[in-house]
Write an enzyme that holds these catalytic residues in place. Structure first.
Site, PDB file in Angstrom:
ATOM      1  N   ASN A   7       0.878  -1.180   0.000  1.00  0.00           N
ATOM      2  CA  ASN A   7       0.000   0.000   0.000  1.00  0.00           C
ATOM      3  C   ASN A   7       0.912   1.225   0.000  1.00  0.00           C
ATOM      4  O   ASN A   7       1.469   1.599   1.020  1.00  0.00           O
ATOM      5  CB  ASN A   7      -0.884  -0.047   1.254  1.00  0.00           C
ATOM      6  CG  ASN A   7      -1.814   1.143   1.344  1.00  0.00           C
ATOM      7  OD1 ASN A   7      -1.738   2.073   0.539  1.00  0.00           O
ATOM      8  ND2 ASN A   7      -2.692   1.120   2.326  1.00  0.00           N
ATOM      9  N   LYS A  14       3.139   0.764   3.210  1.00  0.00           N
ATOM     10  CA  LYS A  14       2.853  -0.303   4.170  1.00  0.00           C
ATOM     11  C   LYS A  14       2.928  -1.627   3.427  1.00  0.00           C
ATOM     12  O   LYS A  14       2.549  -1.690   2.255  1.00  0.00           O
ATOM     13  CB  LYS A  14       1.445  -0.144   4.734  1.00  0.00           C
ATOM     14  CG  LYS A  14       1.301   1.026   5.668  1.00  0.00           C
ATOM     15  CD  LYS A  14      -0.076   0.979   6.328  1.00  0.00           C
ATOM     16  CE  LYS A  14      -0.492   2.363   6.739  1.00  0.00           C
ATOM     17  NZ  LYS A  14      -1.877   2.646   6.608  1.00  0.00           N
ATOM     18  N   ARG A  90      -2.608  -1.985  -3.378  1.00  0.00           N
ATOM     19  CA  ARG A  90      -3.797  -1.156  -3.190  1.00  0.00           C
ATOM     20  C   ARG A  90      -3.718   0.000  -4.181  1.00  0.00           C
ATOM     21  O   ARG A  90      -2.679   0.657  -4.281  1.00  0.00           O
ATOM     22  CB  ARG A  90      -3.816  -0.589  -1.774  1.00  0.00           C
ATOM     23  CG  ARG A  90      -4.961   0.350  -1.571  1.00  0.00           C
ATOM     24  CD  ARG A  90      -4.835   1.087  -0.268  1.00  0.00           C
ATOM     25  NE  ARG A  90      -5.996   1.945  -0.099  1.00  0.00           N
ATOM     26  CZ  ARG A  90      -5.958   3.086   0.579  1.00  0.00           C
ATOM     27  NH1 ARG A  90      -4.842   3.489   1.131  1.00  0.00           N
ATOM     28  NH2 ARG A  90      -7.039   3.815   0.691  1.00  0.00           N
ATOM     29  N   HIS A 179     -12.826   3.045   0.412  1.00  0.00           N
ATOM     30  CA  HIS A 179     -12.777   1.950   1.401  1.00  0.00           C
ATOM     31  C   HIS A 179     -13.467   0.696   0.852  1.00  0.00           C
ATOM     32  O   HIS A 179     -13.946  -0.141   1.616  1.00  0.00           O
ATOM     33  CB  HIS A 179     -13.509   2.306   2.727  1.00  0.00           C
ATOM     34  CG  HIS A 179     -12.920   3.426   3.506  1.00  0.00           C
ATOM     35  ND1 HIS A 179     -13.692   4.430   4.043  1.00  0.00           N
ATOM     36  CD2 HIS A 179     -11.648   3.710   3.854  1.00  0.00           C
ATOM     37  CE1 HIS A 179     -12.925   5.279   4.695  1.00  0.00           C
ATOM     38  NE2 HIS A 179     -11.671   4.866   4.594  1.00  0.00           N
ATOM     39  N   ARG A 240     -11.589  15.523   8.588  1.00  0.00           N
ATOM     40  CA  ARG A 240     -12.397  15.930   7.421  1.00  0.00           C
ATOM     41  C   ARG A 240     -13.811  16.303   7.864  1.00  0.00           C
ATOM     42  O   ARG A 240     -14.395  15.633   8.722  1.00  0.00           O
ATOM     43  CB  ARG A 240     -12.472  14.789   6.410  1.00  0.00           C
ATOM     44  CG  ARG A 240     -11.202  14.635   5.591  1.00  0.00           C
ATOM     45  CD  ARG A 240     -11.250  13.382   4.737  1.00  0.00           C
ATOM     46  NE  ARG A 240     -10.323  12.385   5.231  1.00  0.00           N
ATOM     47  CZ  ARG A 240     -10.267  11.140   4.792  1.00  0.00           C
ATOM     48  NH1 ARG A 240     -11.080  10.725   3.845  1.00  0.00           N
ATOM     49  NH2 ARG A 240      -9.384  10.300   5.295  1.00  0.00           N
ATOM     50  N   ARG A 284     -10.257   8.603  21.041  1.00  0.00           N
ATOM     51  CA  ARG A 284      -9.881   8.274  22.426  1.00  0.00           C
ATOM     52  C   ARG A 284      -9.677   9.542  23.238  1.00  0.00           C
ATOM     53  O   ARG A 284     -10.096   9.640  24.385  1.00  0.00           O
ATOM     54  CB  ARG A 284      -8.602   7.426  22.453  1.00  0.00           C
ATOM     55  CG  ARG A 284      -8.850   6.013  21.989  1.00  0.00           C
ATOM     56  CD  ARG A 284      -7.584   5.306  21.653  1.00  0.00           C
ATOM     57  NE  ARG A 284      -7.025   5.824  20.406  1.00  0.00           N
ATOM     58  CZ  ARG A 284      -6.150   5.189  19.658  1.00  0.00           C
ATOM     59  NH1 ARG A 284      -5.705   4.021  20.052  1.00  0.00           N
ATOM     60  NH2 ARG A 284      -5.699   5.700  18.543  1.00  0.00           N
ATOM     61  N   GLY A 332     -15.097   2.035  14.838  1.00  0.00           N
ATOM     62  CA  GLY A 332     -16.165   1.031  14.768  1.00  0.00           C
ATOM     63  C   GLY A 332     -15.845  -0.215  15.581  1.00  0.00           C
ATOM     64  O   GLY A 332     -16.719  -0.819  16.202  1.00  0.00           O
ATOM     65  N   GLU A 333     -14.566  -0.605  15.604  1.00  0.00           N
ATOM     66  CA  GLU A 333     -14.186  -1.834  16.306  1.00  0.00           C
ATOM     67  C   GLU A 333     -13.946  -1.604  17.797  1.00  0.00           C
ATOM     68  O   GLU A 333     -13.998  -2.544  18.580  1.00  0.00           O
ATOM     69  CB  GLU A 333     -12.895  -2.414  15.687  1.00  0.00           C
ATOM     70  CG  GLU A 333     -13.110  -2.983  14.294  1.00  0.00           C
ATOM     71  CD  GLU A 333     -11.810  -3.304  13.581  1.00  0.00           C
ATOM     72  OE1 GLU A 333     -10.807  -3.615  14.246  1.00  0.00           O
ATOM     73  OE2 GLU A 333     -11.795  -3.214  12.334  1.00  0.00           O
ATOM     74  N   GLU A 383      -8.052  -5.312   5.238  1.00  0.00           N
ATOM     75  CA  GLU A 383      -7.910  -4.957   3.818  1.00  0.00           C
ATOM     76  C   GLU A 383      -6.757  -5.708   3.163  1.00  0.00           C
ATOM     77  O   GLU A 383      -6.826  -6.076   1.996  1.00  0.00           O
ATOM     78  CB  GLU A 383      -7.738  -3.445   3.687  1.00  0.00           C
ATOM     79  CG  GLU A 383      -9.031  -2.725   4.034  1.00  0.00           C
ATOM     80  CD  GLU A 383      -8.882  -1.223   4.228  1.00  0.00           C
ATOM     81  OE1 GLU A 383      -9.062  -0.496   3.258  1.00  0.00           O
ATOM     82  OE2 GLU A 383      -8.599  -0.786   5.364  1.00  0.00           O
TER      83      GLU A 383
HETATM   84  P1  AMP Z   1      -8.260   3.595  11.499  1.00  0.00           P
HETATM   85  O1  AMP Z   1      -8.234   4.748  10.526  1.00  0.00           O
HETATM   86  O2  AMP Z   1      -9.216   2.527  11.121  1.00  0.00           O
HETATM   87  O3  AMP Z   1      -6.899   3.090  11.846  1.00  0.00           O
HETATM   88  O4  AMP Z   1      -8.827   4.212  12.850  1.00  0.00           O
HETATM   89  C1  AMP Z   1      -8.109   5.151  13.586  1.00  0.00           C
HETATM   90  C2  AMP Z   1      -8.993   5.783  14.619  1.00  0.00           C
HETATM   91  O5  AMP Z   1      -9.612   4.794  15.442  1.00  0.00           O
HETATM   92  C3  AMP Z   1      -8.197   6.634  15.601  1.00  0.00           C
HETATM   93  O6  AMP Z   1      -7.998   7.896  15.110  1.00  0.00           O
HETATM   94  C4  AMP Z   1      -9.096   6.630  16.804  1.00  0.00           C
HETATM   95  O7  AMP Z   1      -9.951   7.747  16.716  1.00  0.00           O
HETATM   96  C5  AMP Z   1      -9.929   5.382  16.699  1.00  0.00           C
HETATM   97  N1  AMP Z   1      -9.640   4.440  17.789  1.00  0.00           N
HETATM   98  C6  AMP Z   1      -8.662   3.514  17.860  1.00  0.00           C
HETATM   99  N2  AMP Z   1      -8.728   2.847  19.035  1.00  0.00           N
HETATM  100  C7  AMP Z   1      -9.777   3.363  19.717  1.00  0.00           C
HETATM  101  C8  AMP Z   1     -10.379   3.117  20.972  1.00  0.00           C
HETATM  102  N3  AMP Z   1      -9.901   2.188  21.795  1.00  0.00           N
HETATM  103  N4  AMP Z   1     -11.463   3.858  21.330  1.00  0.00           N
HETATM  104  C9  AMP Z   1     -11.952   4.806  20.501  1.00  0.00           C
HETATM  105  N5  AMP Z   1     -11.427   5.087  19.322  1.00  0.00           N
HETATM  106  C10 AMP Z   1     -10.369   4.388  18.908  1.00  0.00           C
END
Ligand code: AMP
Length: 396
Positions: A7, A14, A90, A179, A240, A284, A332-333, A383
């Site tokens: 990527n 990456k 990617r 995405h 954004r 967070r 989301g996770e 991904e």
């Molecule tokens: P991603 O772009 O999928 O890597 O997501 C990154 C974002 O996930 C970070 O900027 C955080 O805002 C959010 N994130 C990661 N871990 C947590 C967590 N434990 N609780 C809430 N948000 C989180």
């Protein structure tokens, strides 16, 4: 077969080496600060991360370093580069030309180049990675996996904007969505995991990370998504703005004495959670600040959840129902409170959340109660694995 997944960004790269039979990650890492100074992070499965500072004037040196690390006598994941059976890249924008992943040929590269206008920051970087790999490993087949491809099944009523049709005809201004690799992987996995009928299923995927998008997937096909011509449209994101009144662009330009590029910089890099809270783009940090009583952080979190709920509600209407709502990516996770807030808007659909299950992490998990009318689940996205699977399917 071992697949090297790449990527390539403008100054970073990456990578993961995946054994496609077991789907195990043999090694992974990234190159950072390409063209500035250079830093390689390499991690063989089961081992600690190794960090090497080394000059990487271009992506060529970066990829060379990755290949050397992979076959390093002591810490390499493989003995020789002959053990790399294929490379999956990617590629951010495939325009209307690619509705699926494709084997990389000279012709295919030309077609990707024609889409550069639509993703001027990303596509040229992706193409550099492709060209360097072709130069360094000329006999290894390469595949391009597009962020936009999964969304190409959208009907015109979902992808046309309310603009003069000529702009679509001349410039291809339309909704593309991004995405797609994640939406495709997660929606397929959800259908399997939840035991839904692939030919009669209505799934909404909420990919909520630093960049966020939502998709409506009916019978396995995307029928609508929130990101548009660019990844700026849709829900509130880390930095954004997501969708705003288009007239705000001119208004800010006049008030702040900015040109178009200046306003776009604000909308892409200084807005969203960061701009609304004045604290951070990271959920967070906002969660902590909100817990300490910071009203701006609380409002930003609530606006994000509310905006997502409105899109999800719209997609329920678009599909005339929904079987499952899925959460994935960083927020989301991991952010159970935001998931709970979003789902609180769907009581009218008979959605009921199991608060204990909702606290779990790191696995596929159903977070709705057994009697919930709609299943709600968390499915970690992957991904790289999706790129590996597509690559193998095309080169075998
Ligand atoms: P991603 O772009 O999928 O890597 O997501 C990154 C974002 O996930 C970070 O900027 C955080 O805002 C959010 N994130 C990661 N871990 C947590 C967590 N434990 N609780 C809430 N948000 C989180």
């Amino acid at each position: 077969m071992n697949v090297l997944v790449i990527n390539c960004g403008s100054s970073s790269l990456k990578y993961q080496l995946i054994d496609s039979e077991t789907e195990a990650v043999l090694a992974k890492g990234l190159c950072e600060r390409i063209g500035i100074d250079g830093r390689l992070v390499y991690q063989k499965a089961g081992c600690d991360k190794e960090i090497t500072e080394a000059a990487m004037p271009t992506h060529k040196e970066a990829i060379q370093m990755v290949l050397h690390a992979l076959v390093n006598e002591k810490t390499g994941a493989i003995k020789s580069l002959d053990e790399v059976g294929a490379i999956g890249h990617r590629v951010v924008h495939g325009g209307e030309k690619f509705a699926a992943s494709a084997v990389i040929t000279d012709e295919m590269i030309k077609t990707v180049e024609e889409c550069n206008d639509l993703a001027p920051l990303h596509n040229p970087a992706n193409l550099i990675g492709i060209r360097v790999c072709a130069e360094l490993m000329p006999h290894v087949p390469q595949v391009g996996v597009f962020d936009t491809a999964f969304h190409q099944t959208m009907p015109p009523k979902a992808y046309l904007y309310g603009l003069p049709l000529d702009y679509y005809k001349k410039y291809k201004i339309r909704r593309y969505g991004f995405h797609g690799t994640s939406h495709s992987y997660v929606s397929k996995h959800a259908i399997q995991f939840l035991g839904l009928d692939p030919d009669n299923s209505k799934v909404i995927v909420c990919h909520l990370g630093n960049g966020s998008s939502i998709s409506a997937v009916q019978n396995g096909k995307c029928i609508d998504t929130t990101m548009g011509l660019t990844p700026l449209e849709g829900v509130i994101m880390g930095t954004r703005s997501g969708s705003i009144d288009p007239a705000i662009v001119e208004f800010i330009a006049k008030k702040e004495n900015l040109d178009i590029a200046g306003v776009m910089n604000v909308l892409n890099k200084k807005s969203g959670l960061l701009g609304m809270s004045g604290i951070s783009s990271d959920m967070r940090d906002l969660e902590d600040a909100a817990a300490e009583g910071n009203e701006d952080a609380k409002n930003a979190r609530e606006a994000l959840a509310y905006g997502i709920a409105k899109y999800v509600g719209g997609y329920v209407a678009a599909m005339n129902g929904v079987d499952a709502i899925i959460f994935t990516a960083g927020i989301g996770e991991n952010d159970n409170l935001v998931r709970e807030d979003i789902c609180s808007y769907f009581k009218y659909l008979g959605v009921a959340i199991d608060l204990e299950a909702n606290k779990k992490r790191g696995e596929d998990i159903v977070i709705s109660t057994p009697d919930s009318k709609v299943k709600v689940a968390v499915i970690p996205t992957n991904e790289e694995l999706a790129i590996c699977r597509d690559t193998v399917a095309l080169v075998k």
